[in-house]
Design an enzyme around this catalytic site. Structure first.
Site, PDB file in Angstrom:
ATOM      1  N   LYS A   1       0.831  -1.208   0.000  1.00  0.00           N
ATOM      2  CA  LYS A   1       0.000   0.000   0.000  1.00  0.00           C
ATOM      3  C   LYS A   1       0.865   1.259   0.000  1.00  0.00           C
ATOM      4  CE  LYS A   1      -4.263  -1.686   2.159  1.00  0.00           C
ATOM      5  NZ  LYS A   1      -5.175  -1.526   3.308  1.00  0.00           N
TER       6      LYS A   1
ATOM      7  N   LYS B   1      -6.687 -10.625  -7.454  1.00  0.00           N
ATOM      8  CA  LYS B   1      -7.876 -10.686  -6.609  1.00  0.00           C
ATOM      9  C   LYS B   1      -8.932  -9.662  -7.022  1.00  0.00           C
ATOM     10  CE  LYS B   1      -8.503 -10.289  -1.896  1.00  0.00           C
ATOM     11  NZ  LYS B   1      -8.134 -10.204  -0.484  1.00  0.00           N
TER      12      LYS B   1
ATOM     13  N   LYS C   1     -11.679  -3.734  -4.459  1.00  0.00           N
ATOM     14  CA  LYS C   1     -12.336  -2.427  -4.508  1.00  0.00           C
ATOM     15  C   LYS C   1     -11.429  -1.382  -5.115  1.00  0.00           C
ATOM     16  CE  LYS C   1     -13.489  -3.094  -0.012  1.00  0.00           C
ATOM     17  NZ  LYS C   1     -14.280  -3.211   1.215  1.00  0.00           N
TER      18      LYS C   1
END
Ligand code: TRP
Length: 336
Positions: free
Chosen positions: A113, A199, A202
């Site tokens: 991230k 995956k 969102k």
């Protein structure tokens, strides 16, 4: 004998999608009768990356409503909002002060991230797993249902608990309970519709990569129609050269409730032209009752708020007791 305790949570970032449902919430629903469950909407985690203040509260309520719509049953489970219980933030501070910095710098999700955020990495992003540890440890949790990607955070939670117990507890009286991961047996890692090797997420910029739980039938049909496939006829599981094929068959199995062996036989001679309408129909039908229940819940905000108020009270009673125990073990005076 009293039931073991389960705790888990989902972040209120945007719409929940099939990955959240099949990979997490549906498993919670399946196991909830065996446990004493706490399911929270982790809105404090949602601000560890830049967030939109205009949608935060609304998204939080939406996720709580979706928990209920997906079948979380208040007879077995408590639903609450993380930020409504100050003990989560307070225990995070206490745990921060005993957690070595390099434990956090090692976290794979942080590194990934942080790379994405570039210059804009807040302290909260690094601290994310400590907040998660506080969520879990506050409830003397026995089992935490998590996906593969959260296993490292759960191990960190255990390491933190061990450290607290070593430093502030005695052998026969540990301060914190060590939680175990609850890894599902049936593999339900839902992959992107546009790339069968990553995956469903969102944060993928393409809406076409995921099916949201609240997508109307037309959107579902369009996404499945355009999803990535391959030019091979005859569909099969577990061929490493056909990740999309494996993902779409897996989705079909999970949404239809048919076991893998049955799906394998049913689809072995199919082409995509035959399979896609079948998957579309199955997905629309599976999501219909969830969407209907969701609309009902959202049309009565007072009802939803009363559930969350009850949830907060139940959760807070447990959380405050643990927090007081930790503060006392750390040597704090009792508030006067
Ligand atoms: N980090 C989890 C995720 O992204 C969400 C989460 C926050 C969580 N606190 C938790 C999951 C406590 C389980 C238990 O999936």
């Amino acid at each position: 004998m009293s039931k073991q305790r389960v705790l888990s949570g989902v972040q209120p970032t945007g719409n929940l999608h099939l990955g959240n449902y099949l990979g997490a919430i549906r498993n919670w629903v399946e196991i909830q009768q065996q446990y004493d469950n706490f399911f929270c909407v982790v809105d404090l985690h949602a601000i560890t990356v830049p967030h939109d203040r205009a949608t935060l509260a609304d998204n939080t309520y939406k996720v709580a409503a979706l928990y209920l719509a997906c079948g979380i049953d208040l007879a077995y489970s408590t639903i609450f909002i993380q930020s409504h219980i100050p003990a989560h933030s307070e225990l995070t501070w206490l745990l921060n002060c005993i957690t070595p910095l390099n434990w956090l710098e090692r976290m794979i999700q942080f590194k990934e991230k942080a790379l994405k955020q570039g210059e804009n990495v807040g302290v909260g992003l690094l601290d994310y797993p400590v907040l998660m540890a506080a969520d879990i440890l506050l409830y003397d949790t026995d089992k935490v249902p998590v996906g593969e990607d959260q296993k490292q955070h759960l191990e960190l939670t255990r390491d933190i608990a061990v450290r607290v117990n070593d430093q502030f507890g005695s052998k026969d009286k540990p301060v914190l309970k060590l939680p175990d991961p609850l890894i599902r047996t049936e593999g339900a890692r839902v992959m992107s519709l546009t790339d069968g090797t990553s995956k469903m997420s969102k944060s993928d910029p393409s809406e076409m990569s995921r099916i949201n739980l609240l997508d109307p039938p037309e959107a579902i049909a369009k996404k499945i129609k355009r999803c990535k496939t391959d030019p091979v006829k005859g569909l099969e599981f577990d061929n490493p050269e056909r990740p999309e094929c494996n993902n779409l068959l897996t989705l079909y199995g999970l949404l239809s409730g048919k076991p893998k062996s049955e799906v394998a036989i049913e689809c072995q001679d199919m082409g995509w032209g035959q399979f896609k309408p079948l998957l579309t129909e199955t997905t629309i039908e599976a999501l219909k009752p969830i969407q209907e229940k969701y609309q009902m819940i959202m049309s009565d905000r007072d009802y939803l708020k009363s559930i969350l108020r009850d949830g907060r009270q139940k959760a807070e009673a447990v959380a405050n007791e643990t927090l007081a125990r930790v503060k006392s073990a750390f040597g704090y005076s009792t508030p006067l």
